[in-house]
Scaffold this active site. Structure first.
Site, PDB file in Angstrom:
ATOM      1  N   SER A 272     -16.230 -14.490   1.204  1.00 29.38           N
ATOM      2  CA  SER A 272     -14.906 -14.790   0.666  1.00 29.38           C
ATOM      3  C   SER A 272     -14.172 -15.680   1.652  1.00 29.38           C
ATOM      4  O   SER A 272     -14.466 -15.666   2.854  1.00 29.38           O
ATOM      5  CB  SER A 272     -14.134 -13.474   0.487  1.00 29.38           C
ATOM      6  OG  SER A 272     -12.761 -13.710   0.261  1.00 29.38           O
TER       7      SER A 272
ATOM      8  N   TYR B  54      -9.973  -5.684   3.295  1.00 28.20           N
ATOM      9  CA  TYR B  54     -10.873  -6.663   2.681  1.00 28.20           C
ATOM     10  C   TYR B  54     -11.205  -7.792   3.663  1.00 28.20           C
ATOM     11  O   TYR B  54     -12.375  -8.130   3.868  1.00 28.20           O
ATOM     12  CB  TYR B  54     -10.222  -7.220   1.413  1.00 28.20           C
ATOM     13  CG  TYR B  54     -11.144  -8.083   0.578  1.00 28.20           C
ATOM     14  CD1 TYR B  54     -12.179  -7.521  -0.155  1.00 28.20           C
ATOM     15  CD2 TYR B  54     -10.966  -9.471   0.506  1.00 28.20           C
ATOM     16  CE1 TYR B  54     -13.024  -8.306  -0.934  1.00 28.20           C
ATOM     17  CE2 TYR B  54     -11.794 -10.261  -0.266  1.00 28.20           C
ATOM     18  CZ  TYR B  54     -12.825  -9.678  -0.988  1.00 28.20           C
ATOM     19  OH  TYR B  54     -13.658 -10.453  -1.747  1.00 28.20           O
TER      20      TYR B  54
END
Length: 252
Positions: free
Chosen positions: A142, A155
């Site tokens: 990501s 995250y």
């Protein structure tokens, strides 16, 4: 989209019950691969495996439990005669919110899935791949692995850790025939984006739904990443935001 031949190959995909994982399972099956679908949601992976047919195997598994992941890898190899490709796609984004307010248990759960789960899969698959002299491991990364995002401390931290696992595993295993790399897909139209939108925190939650790419795009990128064309990106994250990458994958 480019036609890529995966006949004779076996792939294990985590988080295969929906989103990128489900799209990847179908894409690899369409390309001729045997596919092991791994997820906690038994009914969903069983349904997708049923749609794909005899070349698919549904394996209930919590990736944050090493023994379960080890059994999933063993079952895949036993059923299809080996494992060529591992795609560590399972991921969680909760808790969304500021670090000072975060529930430490929930925060740790995301680390268990997004970081330890990736290590568990790599560890479980590597011995067999090294023994056979080849294998591809792709970790879904990501932009959050490379820069902080408000409200996403768990995250971002877990994805940054998984990116370092990609780099370290490549460093240690490239000369043993293993290909280890990451895919940073950008924002994808999945349930995770719905959860992000509902949170109302940070600019990503404000994005219009129309800007998110369909999960079939990263699925196609994953196929391409299993070919020698992606070798220049070993040990790195391939970014699907990059127009050059989209062209190479066959998406432009």
């Amino acid at each position: 989209m480019k036609k890529i031949d995966m006949v004779g190959k076996t792939v294990l995909i985590t988080g295969a019950s929906r989103g990128i994982g489900a799209a990847a399972a179908r894409a690899f099956a369409d390309a001729g691969a045997n596919v092991a679908l791994v997820a906690r949601s038994t009914d969903d992976i069983a349904q997708i495996a049923g749609e794909i047919g005899p070349a698919a195997l549904a394996i209930p598994c919590d990736v944050s439990r090493y023994a379960e992941f080890e059994r999933a890898v063993a079952a895949t190899a036993q059923t299809f005669g080996g494992l060529d490709i591992l795609i560590n796609n399972a991921g969680a984004i909760d808790p969304i919110g500021h670090l000072a307010d975060a529930d430490p248990e929930a925060w740790g759960r995301t680390i268990d899935i997004n970081l330890k789960g990736v290590m568990y899969g790599m560890h479980a698959a590597m011995a067999g791949m090294i023994a056979q002299g080849h294998g591809t491991i792709i970790n879904i990364s990501s932009g959050a692995a490379h820069g902080p995002v408000e409200g996403w401390t768990a995250y971002c931290s877990s994805k940054a850790g998984a990116f370092m696992l990609t780099r370290a595993a490549d460093l240690e295993n490239r000369d043993k025939g293993l290909r280890v790399l990451g895919l940073s897909p950008g924002t994808v139209a999945t349930q995770m984006q719905r959860d992000i939108k509902a949170s109302g925190i940070n600019p990503v939650s404000q994005l219009d739904w129309s800007v998110h790419i369909p999960p079939e795009w990263p699925a196609q990128a994953l196929l391409w990443m299993c070919t020698a064309e992606a070798d220049p990106y070993l040990g790195q994250d391939v970014s699907l935001r990059d127009d050059d990458i989209r062209t190479k994958v066959g998406l432009s």
